[in-house]
Design an enzyme around this catalytic site. Sequence first.
Site, PDB file in Angstrom:
ATOM      1  N   GLU A 144       0.854  -1.187   0.000  1.00 28.55           N
ATOM      2  CA  GLU A 144       0.000   0.000   0.000  1.00 28.55           C
ATOM      3  C   GLU A 144       0.886   1.232   0.000  1.00 28.55           C
ATOM      4  O   GLU A 144       1.955   1.231   0.613  1.00 28.55           O
ATOM      5  CB  GLU A 144      -0.883   0.071   1.263  1.00 28.55           C
ATOM      6  CG  GLU A 144      -2.062  -0.864   1.258  1.00 28.55           C
ATOM      7  CD  GLU A 144      -1.794  -2.089   2.086  1.00 28.55           C
ATOM      8  OE1 GLU A 144      -0.783  -2.096   2.831  1.00 28.55           O
ATOM      9  OE2 GLU A 144      -2.574  -3.058   1.995  1.00 28.55           O
ATOM     10  N   TYR A 156       7.938   2.322  -7.417  1.00 30.61           N
ATOM     11  CA  TYR A 156       7.234   1.042  -7.623  1.00 30.61           C
ATOM     12  C   TYR A 156       6.868   0.836  -9.103  1.00 30.61           C
ATOM     13  O   TYR A 156       6.994  -0.269  -9.630  1.00 30.61           O
ATOM     14  CB  TYR A 156       5.981   0.977  -6.747  1.00 30.61           C
ATOM     15  CG  TYR A 156       6.267   1.168  -5.267  1.00 30.61           C
ATOM     16  CD1 TYR A 156       7.408   0.624  -4.688  1.00 30.61           C
ATOM     17  CD2 TYR A 156       5.408   1.906  -4.457  1.00 30.61           C
ATOM     18  CE1 TYR A 156       7.681   0.814  -3.339  1.00 30.61           C
ATOM     19  CE2 TYR A 156       5.677   2.098  -3.105  1.00 30.61           C
ATOM     20  CZ  TYR A 156       6.811   1.549  -2.555  1.00 30.61           C
ATOM     21  OH  TYR A 156       7.083   1.730  -1.228  1.00 30.61           O
TER      22      TYR A 156
HETATM   23  C1  LIG Z   1      10.444   6.349  -1.519  1.00 30.32           C
HETATM   24  C2  LIG Z   1      11.891   6.304  -1.065  1.00 30.32           C
HETATM   25  C3  LIG Z   1      12.135   5.012  -0.297  1.00 30.32           C
HETATM   26  C4  LIG Z   1      12.790   6.320  -2.324  1.00 30.32           C
HETATM   27  O1  LIG Z   1      14.137   6.188  -1.893  1.00 30.32           O
HETATM   28  P1  LIG Z   1      15.354   6.828  -2.713  1.00 30.32           P
HETATM   29  O2  LIG Z   1      16.583   6.198  -2.216  1.00 30.32           O
HETATM   30  O3  LIG Z   1      15.302   8.308  -2.681  1.00 30.32           O
HETATM   31  O4  LIG Z   1      15.012   6.354  -4.194  1.00 30.32           O
HETATM   32  P2  LIG Z   1      16.035   6.062  -5.378  1.00 30.32           P
HETATM   33  O5  LIG Z   1      17.116   7.076  -5.426  1.00 30.32           O
HETATM   34  O6  LIG Z   1      16.432   4.638  -5.314  1.00 30.32           O
HETATM   35  O7  LIG Z   1      15.079   6.306  -6.620  1.00 30.32           O
HETATM   36  C5  LIG Z   1      14.563   5.241  -7.385  1.00 30.32           C
HETATM   37  C6  LIG Z   1      13.402   5.704  -8.213  1.00 30.32           C
HETATM   38  O8  LIG Z   1      12.330   6.132  -7.372  1.00 30.32           O
HETATM   39  C7  LIG Z   1      11.671   7.267  -7.952  1.00 30.32           C
HETATM   40  N1  LIG Z   1      11.877   8.420  -7.079  1.00 30.32           N
HETATM   41  C8  LIG Z   1      12.465   8.396  -5.860  1.00 30.32           C
HETATM   42  N2  LIG Z   1      12.431   9.621  -5.307  1.00 30.32           N
HETATM   43  C9  LIG Z   1      11.797  10.417  -6.192  1.00 30.32           C
HETATM   44  C10 LIG Z   1      11.439  11.793  -6.173  1.00 30.32           C
HETATM   45  N3  LIG Z   1      11.739  12.600  -5.138  1.00 30.32           N
HETATM   46  N4  LIG Z   1      10.773  12.292  -7.242  1.00 30.32           N
HETATM   47  C11 LIG Z   1      10.486  11.515  -8.301  1.00 30.32           C
HETATM   48  N5  LIG Z   1      10.804  10.183  -8.372  1.00 30.32           N
HETATM   49  C12 LIG Z   1      11.448   9.663  -7.334  1.00 30.32           C
HETATM   50  C13 LIG Z   1      12.314   7.461  -9.310  1.00 30.32           C
HETATM   51  O9  LIG Z   1      11.597   6.650 -10.220  1.00 30.32           O
HETATM   52  C14 LIG Z   1      13.703   6.888  -9.091  1.00 30.32           C
HETATM   53  O10 LIG Z   1      14.290   6.437 -10.286  1.00 30.32           O
HETATM   54  P3  LIG Z   1      15.238   7.443 -11.128  1.00 30.32           P
HETATM   55  O11 LIG Z   1      16.394   7.748 -10.222  1.00 30.32           O
HETATM   56  O12 LIG Z   1      15.610   6.632 -12.316  1.00 30.32           O
HETATM   57  O13 LIG Z   1      14.409   8.670 -11.415  1.00 30.32           O
HETATM   58  C15 LIG Z   1      12.257   7.548  -0.204  1.00 30.32           C
HETATM   59  O14 LIG Z   1      11.807   8.719  -0.878  1.00 30.32           O
HETATM   60  C16 LIG Z   1      11.668   7.531   1.194  1.00 30.32           C
HETATM   61  O15 LIG Z   1      12.251   6.981   2.131  1.00 30.32           O
HETATM   62  N6  LIG Z   1      10.477   8.151   1.384  1.00 30.32           N
HETATM   63  C17 LIG Z   1       9.844   8.210   2.707  1.00 30.32           C
HETATM   64  C18 LIG Z   1       9.293   6.871   3.132  1.00 30.32           C
HETATM   65  C19 LIG Z   1       8.265   6.361   2.128  1.00 30.32           C
HETATM   66  O16 LIG Z   1       7.446   7.109   1.623  1.00 30.32           O
HETATM   67  N7  LIG Z   1       8.301   5.043   1.880  1.00 30.32           N
HETATM   68  C20 LIG Z   1       7.376   4.402   0.977  1.00 30.32           C
HETATM   69  C21 LIG Z   1       6.192   3.950   1.739  1.00 30.32           C
HETATM   70  S1  LIG Z   1       4.985   3.153   0.700  1.00 30.32           S
END
Ligand SMILES: CC(C)(COP(=O)(O)OP(=O)(O)OC[C@H]1O[C@@H](n2cnc3c(N)ncnc32)[C@H](O)[C@@H]1OP(=O)(O)O)[C@@H](O)C(=O)NCCC(=O)NCCS
Length: 210
Positions: A144, A156
């Site tokens: 979710e 995702y």
């Molecule tokens: C979601 C989360 C885990 C992503 O972690 P991250 O290490 O920043 O992500 P990555 O650098 O591996 O990014 C992978 C992909 O995610 C997407 N993405 C991640 N952050 C993004 C942003 N700020 N804006 C747009 N796309 C984003 C992109 O598709 C990216 O691929 P790309 O680099 O080719 O554009 C992080 O933002 C987080 O911890 N958020 C708070 C907790 C949360 O919301 N968890 C999910 C609960 S369902």
Amino acid sequence: MYYFIEPMTEKDIPAVQRIEAQSFPIPWSANTYRRELRDTQRCRYIVARASPTPPPQGKSPPPARRAGFLSQLFGAFVAQPDHPDMATSAPIVGYGGLWLSADEAHVTTIAVDPAHRRRGVGELLLNGLIDQAYELGAAIITLEVRVSNDSAQRLYLKYGFTVVGSRRRYYTDNGEDALLMSIEALNDPAYRERLNALRRQLYARLQRQA
Ligand SMILES: CC(C)(COP(=O)(O)OP(=O)(O)OC[C@H]1O[C@@H](n2cnc3c(N)ncnc32)[C@H](O)[C@@H]1OP(=O)(O)O)[C@@H](O)C(=O)NCCC(=O)NCCS
């Protein structure tokens, strides 16, 4: 900086909770983590660590690790737990978990320290969880996500999740709806091919950053 993943242990809970407090409005208690970590039949939790040097590599990784796609493609980014330096002091910068119910692996949580976001750590963690799903014999992965959580949804979607439904007012802090997303063809050769292509890209990115 090298980012690498390891299984989460109870010692890791305080560091995980520090990231969680910066990532989610309703944090889990330490007891909830302990309960999940002890349910080794159904639950799998991992952490990502950051280190200026490559992670320790053991000589004989356990079969479960060796069998995983991740170990094959990400040797340098998966620490091997039989190494004497395994109790690494490299700080935890992210974590994730899932549990298995019948043939469904459900991602319960995933988060990255805000200071380390947008460097592939979220992708590395998601790959680690997908590997765990394969190792547990899952056929599908579900999760979710808040309708407003665009960055997580993009992550995702990149990995082949699709929106399969929604849950009204799922989040109790603000009454926000959840999207239900899933990968339903985990064992489809076309999906594995797509996953491998994404993993090659991620590996190259992590190498460049390291
Ligand atoms: C979601 C989360 C885990 C992503 O972690 P991250 O290490 O920043 O992500 P990555 O650098 O591996 O990014 C992978 C992909 O995610 C997407 N993405 C991640 N952050 C993004 C942003 N700020 N804006 C747009 N796309 C984003 C992109 O598709 C990216 O691929 P790309 O680099 O080719 O554009 C992080 O933002 C987080 O911890 N958020 C708070 C907790 C949360 O919301 N968890 C999910 C609960 S369902």
